[in-house]
Design an enzyme around this catalytic site. Structure first.
Site, PDB file in Angstrom:
ATOM      1  N   CYS A   1       8.111   1.669  -4.267  1.00 59.13           N
ATOM      2  CA  CYS A   1       6.593   0.914  -3.195  1.00 59.13           C
ATOM      3  C   CYS A   1       5.787   0.282  -3.468  1.00 59.13           C
ATOM      4  O   CYS A   1       5.566   0.188  -4.655  1.00 59.13           O
ATOM      5  CB  CYS A   1       5.389   2.423  -2.915  1.00 59.13           C
ATOM      6  SG  CYS A   1       4.760   1.623  -1.610  1.00 59.13           S
TER       7      CYS A   1
ATOM      8  N   LYS B   1       5.993  15.138   1.772  1.00 57.39           N
ATOM      9  CA  LYS B   1       5.252  14.935   0.837  1.00 57.39           C
ATOM     10  C   LYS B   1       4.574  16.708   0.374  1.00 57.39           C
ATOM     11  O   LYS B   1       4.331  17.675   1.430  1.00 57.39           O
ATOM     12  CB  LYS B   1       4.199  14.853   1.429  1.00 57.39           C
ATOM     13  CG  LYS B   1       4.522  12.736   2.407  1.00 57.39           C
ATOM     14  CD  LYS B   1       3.141  12.584   2.923  1.00 57.39           C
ATOM     15  CE  LYS B   1       3.442  11.488   3.069  1.00 57.39           C
ATOM     16  NZ  LYS B   1       4.300  11.275   4.262  1.00 57.39           N
TER      17      LYS B   1
ATOM     18  N   VAL C   1       0.572   6.011  -0.771  1.00 54.32           N
ATOM     19  CA  VAL C   1      -0.151   5.090  -1.344  1.00 54.32           C
ATOM     20  C   VAL C   1      -0.321   3.937  -1.762  1.00 54.32           C
ATOM     21  O   VAL C   1       0.175   3.517  -1.209  1.00 54.32           O
ATOM     22  CB  VAL C   1       1.285   6.054  -2.746  1.00 54.32           C
ATOM     23  CG1 VAL C   1       1.359   7.361  -2.453  1.00 54.32           C
ATOM     24  CG2 VAL C   1       2.954   5.561  -2.554  1.00 54.32           C
TER      25      VAL C   1
ATOM     26  N   GLU D   1      -5.961   2.980  -0.373  1.00 54.69           N
ATOM     27  CA  GLU D   1      -5.506   1.459   0.287  1.00 54.69           C
ATOM     28  C   GLU D   1      -5.463   0.477  -1.033  1.00 54.69           C
ATOM     29  O   GLU D   1      -5.555   0.721  -1.950  1.00 54.69           O
ATOM     30  CB  GLU D   1      -6.369   0.831   0.787  1.00 54.69           C
ATOM     31  CG  GLU D   1      -6.282   1.861   2.030  1.00 54.69           C
ATOM     32  CD  GLU D   1      -5.082   1.640   3.096  1.00 54.69           C
ATOM     33  OE1 GLU D   1      -4.194   1.014   3.503  1.00 54.69           O
ATOM     34  OE2 GLU D   1      -4.765   2.891   4.041  1.00 54.69           O
ATOM     35  N   SER D   2      -4.209  -0.338  -1.181  1.00 53.64           N
ATOM     36  CA  SER D   2      -3.355  -1.201  -2.571  1.00 53.64           C
ATOM     37  C   SER D   2      -4.297  -2.116  -2.707  1.00 53.64           C
ATOM     38  O   SER D   2      -4.216  -1.666  -4.316  1.00 53.64           O
ATOM     39  CB  SER D   2      -1.887  -1.678  -2.274  1.00 53.64           C
ATOM     40  OG  SER D   2      -2.069  -2.905  -0.957  1.00 53.64           O
TER      41      SER D   2
END
Length: 242
Positions: A30, A57, A70, A82-83
């Site tokens: 990701c 999941k 993720v 949240e990245s």
């Protein structure tokens, strides 16, 4: 470099938390989770990684993030997801440990605007330009990258942060890592060499220790992309060094 842990699936139990250790819920391919991994590794923050199969999941995963995406960090009873938020949180949590953001407010604002541009323009055009099929998206992506090239040229530094990579560099990097496997500019081709400043930046980023701890061979990205979002989605069958 330690190999990435196997991805947990629908029937797997939640591993017990380690007191005082940050846990990152991730997926090793990701690009958004990679942002958090880059910050953790650049700042040398002790952490553990729990990889999650995002196609099947675990039942407990929704309790960590209602969006079921993720990255997520969890520690001491706190959960953040949240990245960009996760990455900024880690920087603020350890501000004196290898700082990644400028001290000057205006410089931070300029970086934030460029990250906004990256999210609103570069990322959508990148995904739209896959395999070079959509010529309009390919041309739009070239224009986006030319803007980044000009910005870095005006800064006159090796990296957007300065003499070493910083928060901005790491937030935009995961897309650049995937350009050859994505085929935007031709199969196996990186960004155009006409980007006189950005192309060398990519080469310098490839040598960064944090980047080396997260990047996979182009062949691994290509193999993974063949199956992602299909019934045969694979997460652990593609071998990678980390």
């Amino acid at each position: 470099m330690a190999p990435s842990p196997p991805h947990l699936n629908s029937g797997d139990a939640l591993p017990p938390l380690k007191p005082g250790v940050i846990r990152l819920y991730s997926m090793k391919f990701c690009p958004f989770a990679e942002r958090a991994r880059l910050v953790l590794n650049a700042k040398n923050i002790e952490h553990e990684v729990i990889n999650v199969n995002l196609w099947e999941k675990p039942t407990w995963f929704a309790d960590k993030n209602p969006n079921q995406q993720v990255p997520i960090v969890e520690h001491d009873g706190k959960i953040v997801y949240e990245s960009l938020i996760v990455s900024a949180y880690l920087e603020e949590l350890y501000p004196d440990k290898h700082p990644l953001v400028p001290k000057d407010p205006y410089s931070r604002a300029k970086d934030a605007m460029l990250i906004e541009f990256h999210g609103g323009k570069v990322i959508p055009n990148f995904f739209g330009a896959k395999d070079g099929v959509n010529e309009e998206k390919v041309e739009a992506l070239k224009g986006d990258l030319a803007k980044l090239d000009q910005d870095l040229k005006e800064r006159g530094t090796d990296f957007f942060y300065g003499s070493q990579p910083g928060y901005l560099d790491y937030m935009i990097w995961p897309i650049f890592a995937r350009v050859p496997s994505h085929g935007c500019f031709g199969a196996g081709q990186g960004i155009p060499k006409s980007l006189k400043v950005l192309a060398p930046w990519v080469e310098r980023m490839m040598k960064d220790k944090a980047v080396q701890s997260t990047i996979h061979p182009d062949s691994a990205y290509t193999e993974f992309n063949k199956y992602y979002r299909k019934d045969a989605t694979i997460f652990d069958r593609v071998e990678t060094p980390n």
